[in-house]
Motif scaffolding. Structure first.
Motif, short mmCIF file in Angstrom:
data_model
loop_
_atom_site.label_atom_id
_atom_site.label_comp_id
_atom_site.label_asym_id
_atom_site.label_seq_id
_atom_site.Cartn_x
_atom_site.Cartn_y
_atom_site.Cartn_z
N ALA A 407 -34.50 -10.85 -19.69
CA ALA A 407 -33.38 -11.02 -18.77
C ALA A 407 -33.08 -12.49 -18.49
CB ALA A 407 -33.67 -10.29 -17.45
N VAL A 408 -34.07 -13.37 -18.64
CA VAL A 408 -33.85 -14.76 -18.26
C VAL A 408 -32.90 -15.47 -19.20
CG1 VAL A 408 -36.13 -14.92 -17.18
CG2 VAL A 408 -35.84 -15.59 -19.57
N PHE A 409 -32.65 -14.89 -20.39
CA PHE A 409 -31.71 -15.50 -21.32
C PHE A 409 -30.31 -14.90 -21.20
CE2 PHE A 409 -35.73 -16.68 -23.25
CZ PHE A 409 -35.49 -17.98 -23.66
N GLU A 410 -30.13 -13.95 -20.26
CA GLU A 410 -28.82 -13.37 -20.02
C GLU A 410 -28.09 -14.17 -18.95
OE1 GLU A 410 -27.60 -11.00 -21.80
OE2 GLU A 410 -29.45 -10.68 -22.94
N VAL A 411 -26.76 -14.22 -19.06
CA VAL A 411 -25.95 -15.00 -18.12
C VAL A 411 -26.09 -14.43 -16.72
CG1 VAL A 411 -23.63 -15.78 -17.56
CG2 VAL A 411 -24.35 -15.61 -19.93
N PHE A 412 -26.32 -15.31 -15.74
CA PHE A 412 -26.43 -14.97 -14.32
C PHE A 412 -27.61 -14.03 -14.03
CE2 PHE A 412 -21.83 -15.76 -14.92
CZ PHE A 412 -21.70 -16.87 -14.11
N GLN A 413 -28.61 -14.00 -14.93
CA GLN A 413 -29.77 -13.15 -14.72
C GLN A 413 -30.98 -14.02 -14.47
OE1 GLN A 413 -29.95 -9.71 -14.69
NE2 GLN A 413 -27.72 -9.76 -14.75
N ILE A 432 -27.36 -21.09 -21.28
CA ILE A 432 -26.66 -22.24 -21.86
C ILE A 432 -27.57 -22.95 -22.87
CG2 ILE A 432 -25.72 -24.53 -21.37
CD1 ILE A 432 -24.65 -23.39 -18.76
N SER A 433 -28.83 -23.12 -22.50
CA SER A 433 -29.77 -23.78 -23.41
C SER A 433 -29.94 -22.99 -24.70
CB SER A 433 -31.12 -23.96 -22.72
OG SER A 433 -30.99 -24.77 -21.57
N SER A 434 -30.05 -21.66 -24.58
CA SER A 434 -30.19 -20.81 -25.77
C SER A 434 -28.98 -20.92 -26.68
CB SER A 434 -30.41 -19.36 -25.34
OG SER A 434 -30.55 -18.52 -26.45
N ASN A 435 -27.77 -20.91 -26.09
CA ASN A 435 -26.54 -21.04 -26.89
C ASN A 435 -26.45 -22.42 -27.54
OD1 ASN A 435 -25.42 -18.47 -26.49
ND2 ASN A 435 -24.64 -19.04 -24.48
N LEU A 436 -26.80 -23.44 -26.79
CA LEU A 436 -26.76 -24.79 -27.34
C LEU A 436 -27.76 -24.94 -28.49
CD1 LEU A 436 -26.46 -26.98 -24.12
CD2 LEU A 436 -24.68 -26.51 -25.80
N ALA A 437 -28.96 -24.33 -28.31
CA ALA A 437 -29.97 -24.40 -29.37
C ALA A 437 -29.45 -23.76 -30.66
CB ALA A 437 -31.25 -23.71 -28.92
#
Length: 479
Positions: A407-413, A432-437
């Motif tokens: 859940a920690v990689f989901e938006v607003f979760q 955001i960090s996951s998407n940027l990576a």
């Protein structure tokens, strides 16, 4: 022509009629109403009996031997209404009178009328019996032939003894045998017809389902198009609105900072300035996060590849978080593995943004112990192929339960709904960090245990041009 040849001719004519009826039904009769088809079938049964008499073995001007009773056998198996079978038997008997009204014709009429009643009774028995279809069919054929022979002996123009002793021993076995042959042939026609109907029904059902799927596809495509447009409008709105909000907010932050740092103001006013400055800075950070997220969704976030000095990255993080570590009385350690290249080709701004988010979370949820940033090469046992650079952020904080880690990689979760109330934050940093990576050709993995801390590893390819296929495999197992 002998009895055998005559019966074979009758059989051939019946098979021809059955075949023609099957063809007519496929290409014509099936378009008619059910009632019309039912009436036509009765007429065809009577016509079949007439054809058998027409091509029967004519002993003299009055007497005809044939298989006129075979359509009655088929009717007793086919129809569910006994009255219909009686009508067919009477109809075939009346058809015998078309060849001339003689004693033999009247006897034939009586014979077929009685046989119609017998077949109606057999029809009732077959529908109530639990025996196999083959057994019921054989009994029906045998009974019909026996009754037909007895009626011919009793009501025919020949004497009873002559018919039973001279004619029946020849006619009866042939009629039973050929009746069974025709029944088998007609059964095959019936099975083929049933398969044809089932195939037609399946085709119609498939066509309806195809039409429904086509309509559903059109509806889904239209909705997907609308959702895509709405998503684009939302992302563009967020991007534009975030940009518009930053300008006045920067002015508020700057003015608040001037008030907070001014020596000429009262203590309360200076404190108010610090509160305004901190709140404005937090709001600016939130707007920056929303701006980055909306740019990623809208496909407007640009990645610039340039030379990145690894030592400078470590220094940036040291300067940025050293003061926070002192305030929270937490050790902050940065290590760099020997043998790493001095520079890599990537986007320094996005690398710094990812590391700031990971380190900010580490310090936020760590109350004692240490936070470490290690820069190293990926090991073979980590399941990645090729040359990868790994930025590992390790903390001794509260950790994340296994069932909450995705859940920690989901938006607003966040891992816990109460986290935002206790620690603050919107849960945008890790998504955001996951998407940027991923935009940089890498990915983020997480390893955490409640009460012992977490390790977030940011994998970055040393050769971005060759990382495409490797990252596809690795991203799925990042959690």
């Amino acid at each position: 022509m002998g009895f055998g040849n005559m019966f074979l001719l009758n059989l051939a004519m019946l098979v021809t009629v059955a075949y023609l009826v099957n063809v007519f039904y496929k290409y014509g009769f099936k378009r008619l109403s059910r009632r019309t088809n039912y009436l036509l079938s009765i007429v065809i049964m009577i016509l079949s009996g007439w054809i058998c008499m027409k091509f029967g073995f004519q002993v003299n001007d009055d007497v005809i031997f044939d298989l006129r009773f075979v359509p009655l056998i088929i009717a007793s198996v086919t129809y569910s209404n006994p009255i219909t079978i009686i009508v067919i038997g009477t109809g075939i008997g009346l058809a015998r009178l078309t060849f001339g009204i003689t004693d033999a014709a009247i006897a034939g009429f009586i014979n077929l009328s009685i046989l119609g009643l017998v077949c109606a009774c057999l029809n009732v028995w077959m529908r109530r019996s639990q025996s196999r279809f083959a057994v019921k069919g054989f009994v029906t054929i045998l009974v019909v032939n026996v009754v037909f022979s007895l009626n011919s002996a009793l009501f025919g123009v020949y004497s009873f003894n002559k018919y039973m002793l001279e004619i029946m021993p020849i006619v009866f076995p042939l009629s039973v045998l050929l009746s069974m042959v025709f029944a088998f042939i007609l059964r095959d026609f019936q099975l083929e017809h049933r398969q044809y109907l089932e195939l037609m029904h399946a085709n119609e059902l498939l066509m309806r389902q195809t039409d429904e799927l086509h309509k559903a596809k059109i509806v889904l495509e239209e909705r997907a198009k609308q959702l895509s447009i709405a998503s684009r409008y939302k992302s563009e709105f967020l991007a534009n609105m975030s940009h518009e909000l930053r300008t006045p907010l920067n002015s508020i932050i700057n003015l608040a900072q001037i008030i907070a740092e001014s020596d000429d103001t009262e203590d309360d006013l200076s404190e108010y300035g610090r509160i305004i400055y901190k709140s404005g800075h937090d709001l600016l950070q939130l707007i920056n996060d929303i701006l980055d997220l909306s740019k990623v969704e809208a496909g407007r976030l640009e990645i610039t590849n340039e030379e990145v000095v690894l030592a400078e990255v470590a220094n940036w993080m040291q300067v940025h978080f050293e003061h926070i570590a002192l305030q929270k009385n937490i050790r902050f350690e940065i290590s760099r593995e020997e043998g790493l290249p001095d520079t890599i080709i990537s986007d320094p701004q996005r690398i710094a943004q990812i590391l700031r988010n990971l380190l900010s979370n580490a310090f936020k949820f760590t109350h004692e112990g240490c936070v470490q940033l290690a820069v190293r090469r990926a090991l073979p046992e980590e399941g990645v192929q090729g040359d990868w650079l790994v930025f590992s952020v390790t903390d001794t904080g509260i950790g994340v339960p296994n069932e909450k880690q995705s859940a920690v990689f989901e938006v607003f979760q966040q891992a816990d709904g109460s986290i935002s109330r206790k620690y603050g934050g919107t849960g945008l940093g890790l998504p955001i960090s996951s998407n940027l990576a991923r935009l940089l050709g890498g990915f983020i993995r997480m390893d955490s245990e409640v009460g012992r801390g977490s390790v977030f590893s940011f994998y970055l390819p040393l050769k971005p041009g060759k990382a495409g296929e490797e990252v596809k495999v690795a991203v799925d197992s990042r959690l």
